[in-house]
Motif scaffolding. Structure first.
Motif, mmCIF file in Angstrom:
data_model
loop_
_atom_site.group_PDB
_atom_site.id
_atom_site.type_symbol
_atom_site.label_atom_id
_atom_site.label_comp_id
_atom_site.label_asym_id
_atom_site.label_seq_id
_atom_site.Cartn_x
_atom_site.Cartn_y
_atom_site.Cartn_z
ATOM 1 N N GLY A 77 94.085 -27.885 -31.248
ATOM 2 C CA GLY A 77 94.313 -27.498 -32.639
ATOM 3 C C GLY A 77 95.645 -28.078 -33.111
ATOM 4 O O GLY A 77 95.785 -28.491 -34.265
ATOM 5 N N THR A 78 96.605 -28.104 -32.215
ATOM 6 C CA THR A 78 97.920 -28.659 -32.545
ATOM 7 C C THR A 78 97.781 -30.113 -32.982
ATOM 8 O O THR A 78 98.378 -30.544 -33.977
ATOM 9 C CB THR A 78 98.841 -28.547 -31.300
ATOM 10 O OG1 THR A 78 99.044 -27.157 -31.028
ATOM 11 C CG2 THR A 78 100.173 -29.233 -31.505
ATOM 12 N N HIS A 102 101.714 -21.680 -38.087
ATOM 13 C CA HIS A 102 101.832 -21.932 -36.648
ATOM 14 C C HIS A 102 102.885 -23.027 -36.432
ATOM 15 O O HIS A 102 103.091 -23.887 -37.298
ATOM 16 C CB HIS A 102 100.462 -22.396 -36.121
ATOM 17 C CG HIS A 102 100.408 -22.526 -34.641
ATOM 18 N ND1 HIS A 102 100.551 -23.736 -33.985
ATOM 19 C CD2 HIS A 102 100.214 -21.597 -33.677
ATOM 20 C CE1 HIS A 102 100.439 -23.538 -32.689
ATOM 21 N NE2 HIS A 102 100.231 -22.248 -32.473
ATOM 22 N N ASN A 154 98.008 -15.992 -36.880
ATOM 23 C CA ASN A 154 97.752 -15.746 -35.454
ATOM 24 C C ASN A 154 98.499 -14.530 -34.916
ATOM 25 O O ASN A 154 98.087 -13.937 -33.925
ATOM 26 C CB ASN A 154 98.104 -16.981 -34.619
ATOM 27 C CG ASN A 154 99.433 -17.590 -34.996
ATOM 28 O OD1 ASN A 154 99.669 -17.944 -36.148
ATOM 29 N ND2 ASN A 154 100.318 -17.694 -34.030
ATOM 30 N N ASP A 179 94.425 -24.497 -41.902
ATOM 31 C CA ASP A 179 94.463 -24.306 -40.447
ATOM 32 C C ASP A 179 93.574 -23.096 -40.156
ATOM 33 O O ASP A 179 93.968 -21.950 -40.382
ATOM 34 C CB ASP A 179 95.914 -24.059 -40.010
ATOM 35 C CG ASP A 179 96.025 -23.728 -38.533
ATOM 36 O OD1 ASP A 179 94.981 -23.686 -37.843
ATOM 37 O OD2 ASP A 179 97.156 -23.505 -38.055
ATOM 38 N N GLN A 182 92.408 -19.569 -36.211
ATOM 39 C CA GLN A 182 92.148 -18.161 -35.895
ATOM 40 C C GLN A 182 90.988 -17.582 -36.700
ATOM 41 O O GLN A 182 90.658 -16.410 -36.554
ATOM 42 C CB GLN A 182 93.407 -17.320 -36.143
ATOM 43 C CG GLN A 182 94.580 -17.670 -35.238
ATOM 44 C CD GLN A 182 94.370 -17.235 -33.788
ATOM 45 O OE1 GLN A 182 93.477 -16.442 -33.472
ATOM 46 N NE2 GLN A 182 95.179 -17.767 -32.881
ATOM 47 N N THR A 202 90.025 -25.014 -33.218
ATOM 48 C CA THR A 202 90.249 -25.279 -31.798
ATOM 49 C C THR A 202 89.329 -24.386 -30.964
ATOM 50 O O THR A 202 89.222 -23.177 -31.234
ATOM 51 C CB THR A 202 91.750 -25.086 -31.439
ATOM 52 O OG1 THR A 202 91.939 -25.271 -30.050
ATOM 53 C CG2 THR A 202 92.296 -23.725 -31.837
ATOM 54 N N HIS A 204 89.217 -23.104 -27.982
ATOM 55 C CA HIS A 204 89.568 -22.031 -27.031
ATOM 56 C C HIS A 204 89.874 -20.695 -27.700
ATOM 57 O O HIS A 204 90.178 -19.717 -27.022
ATOM 58 C CB HIS A 204 90.708 -22.463 -26.109
ATOM 59 C CG HIS A 204 92.065 -22.538 -26.725
ATOM 60 N ND1 HIS A 204 93.101 -21.730 -26.339
ATOM 61 C CD2 HIS A 204 92.568 -23.340 -27.669
ATOM 62 C CE1 HIS A 204 94.186 -22.042 -27.027
ATOM 63 N NE2 HIS A 204 93.892 -23.023 -27.839
ATOM 64 N N LYS A 205 89.752 -20.646 -29.029
ATOM 65 C CA LYS A 205 89.953 -19.360 -29.705
ATOM 66 C C LYS A 205 88.628 -18.621 -29.884
ATOM 67 O O LYS A 205 88.604 -17.494 -30.363
ATOM 68 C CB LYS A 205 90.620 -19.560 -31.068
ATOM 69 C CG LYS A 205 91.907 -20.372 -31.047
ATOM 70 C CD LYS A 205 93.049 -19.687 -30.343
ATOM 71 C CE LYS A 205 94.320 -20.519 -30.485
ATOM 72 N NZ LYS A 205 95.457 -19.959 -29.778
HETATM 73 C C1 LIG Z 1 96.915 -20.625 -36.335
HETATM 74 C C2 LIG Z 1 96.953 -21.595 -35.188
HETATM 75 N N1 LIG Z 1 96.998 -22.905 -35.444
HETATM 76 C C3 LIG Z 1 97.028 -23.813 -34.462
HETATM 77 C C4 LIG Z 1 97.002 -23.441 -33.137
HETATM 78 C C5 LIG Z 1 97.098 -24.489 -32.071
HETATM 79 O O1 LIG Z 1 95.914 -24.626 -31.342
HETATM 80 P P1 LIG Z 1 95.951 -25.233 -29.861
HETATM 81 O O2 LIG Z 1 96.386 -24.130 -28.960
HETATM 82 O O3 LIG Z 1 94.555 -25.679 -29.603
HETATM 83 O O4 LIG Z 1 96.911 -26.364 -29.876
HETATM 84 C C6 LIG Z 1 96.957 -22.087 -32.821
HETATM 85 C C7 LIG Z 1 96.996 -21.630 -31.413
HETATM 86 O O5 LIG Z 1 97.553 -20.610 -31.106
HETATM 87 C C8 LIG Z 1 96.918 -21.133 -33.870
HETATM 88 O O6 LIG Z 1 96.867 -19.830 -33.620
#
Ligand SMILES: Cc1ncc(COP(=O)(O)O)c(C=O)c1O
Length: 385
Positions: A77-78, A102, A154, A179, A182, A202, A204-205
């Protein structure tokens, strides 16, 4: 007070990451076994991998309820957020974002600013909602700006007024990135109606594997690639695709969206039980963030007068896993930037702890966790005061 270990640990940190479901693990393993070919290979071993990417795009399209199938697979996600912000910087006169984003957004913004992009960071209300007046003001000051706002926070779980935000941005002709890391699998995420230019998520959430992100792009030609190389994904994000991870993402999405409303109701019930149990036993505890516009699974509690880190530590020792602020910043001795932006004092931010439920939690876990959290909080309150 003696601590007792629970027979089974209770994982309440699903906003940090979720356990991949058995079907997801199987989808990943099966892909590694049988669809290991390179999707860019012209020969027949590339075919299953190509089909798999296509299927994942179709699933994304259907779950996100959008007629577009322009999805760029990224490594997190980053990475999707970095790619979105870089693209906004190229096409917008200024990027408008908020104080509670984030770190992948805020750090990207800081870097882009150092490289010459104008950045405006708008405030949020005491309840953790983006200030729409401030957004309008910035949009009217910066013509052809771009907006990047999260759908759900988040840390607090506050659902942002995303419809109003996208409508405001449209009114001023601004590009929009959401974004949605979540939000996916926790609320109704019909993207077509919102019509953002970019949206990131992303896997893994929502019980998919970590290391698989997606950037939806309404007009992919606006993408300013982070990675160049072999021209994969139409050159928007070069690099051989993580087909096994993408198969896991596809499986997790399909599972969640086939029972989305049941999953939401389940998590909401658990969170409700947990909060009620804690608040009944410790009426002095406060919930951070808007109460009625919070995502179903998140509870951010301020245990005023105690050190949140001490509570997290004692719960960890007993087998209850939760966290202070986001997973990416937990190791840092800084109070949550989200809670500080909402006007909490440094002490209140340090006294706050996030509990986030998932589909794999049970009602018994919610009840037990509520009782243990309240007992530990009372114990620490006596020590700290
Ligand atoms: C709101 C939000 N954006 C982006 C991310 C980043 O995702 P990733 O962990 O896949 O890099 C997160 C992860 O905690 C998140 O909560």
């Amino acid at each position: 007070m003696a601590m007792t270990n629970l027979a089974q640990p209770i994982y309440l940190d699903h906003n940090a990451t979720t356990p991949p479901l058995p079907e997801v693990v199987e989808a990943v393993c099966e892909t590694l076994r049988t669809a290991y070919g390179n999707p860019s290979s012209g020969h027949r071993q590339g075919e299953p991998a190509r089909r798999l990417l296509q299927r994942a795009r179709e699933t994304l399209q259907s779950c996100l309820d959008t007629s577009d199938d322009q999805f760029v697979f990224t490594g997190s996600g980053t990475e999707a957020n970095n790619l979105a912000l870089r693209s906004l910087a190229r096409h917008g006169s200024c990027i408008i974002t908020s104080t509670i984003e984030h770190s992948s957004i805020l750090s990207s913004a800081t870097r882009l600013q150092a490289e010459g992009t104008a950045i405006e960071i708008i405030a949020v209300t005491e309840e953790g909602e983006v200030d729409l007046h401030a957004l309008r003001q910035q949009l009217s000051t910066h013509h052809h700006a771009a907006v990047s706002i999260q759908w759900i926070n988040n840390e607090t779980g506050v659902i942002q007024p995303i419809r109003e935000i996208t409508a405001l941005a449209r009114e001023y002709g601004a590009l929009v990135h959401i974004d949605a890391a979540q939000a996916i699998g926790k609320i109704d995420t019909a993207v077509e109606a919102l019509a953002p230019d970019f949206l990131s998520l992303t896997a893994h959430k929502f019980n998919g594997p970590a290391g698989v992100g997606v950037l939806y792009a309404k007009q992919p030609e606006l993408i300013d690639p982070l990675c160049v190389g072999g021209g994969q994904q139409s050159g928007w994000h070069a690099g051989t695709e993580n087909t096994a991870g993408i198969a896991g993402l596809q499986c997790a999405l399909e599972l969640r969206y086939s029972e989305l409303h049941e999953a939401i109701a389940h998590m909401a019930k658990l969170r409700g039980t947990f909060e009620q149990t804690v608040l009944d036993l410790c009426p002095w505890v406060r919930i951070n963030g808007l109460k009625d516009r919070r995502v179903c699974n998140t509870s951010n509690m301020c245990f005023e007068g105690i050190e949140g880190q001490a509570l997290v530590g004692r719960l960890d020792a007993q087998g209850i896993y939760c966290s202070q602020s986001s997973a990416c910043t937990t190791g840092r001795p800084e109070p949550s930037h989200v809670l500080r932006a909402m006007g909490l004092s440094e002490a209140q931010a340090y006294a706050s702890v996030r509990f986030s439920f998932g589909v794999t939690n049970t009602q018994e876990e919610a009840e037990l966790a509520g009782t243990v959290v309240a007992t530990e909080a009372e114990y620490l309150k006596r020590i700290f005061t």
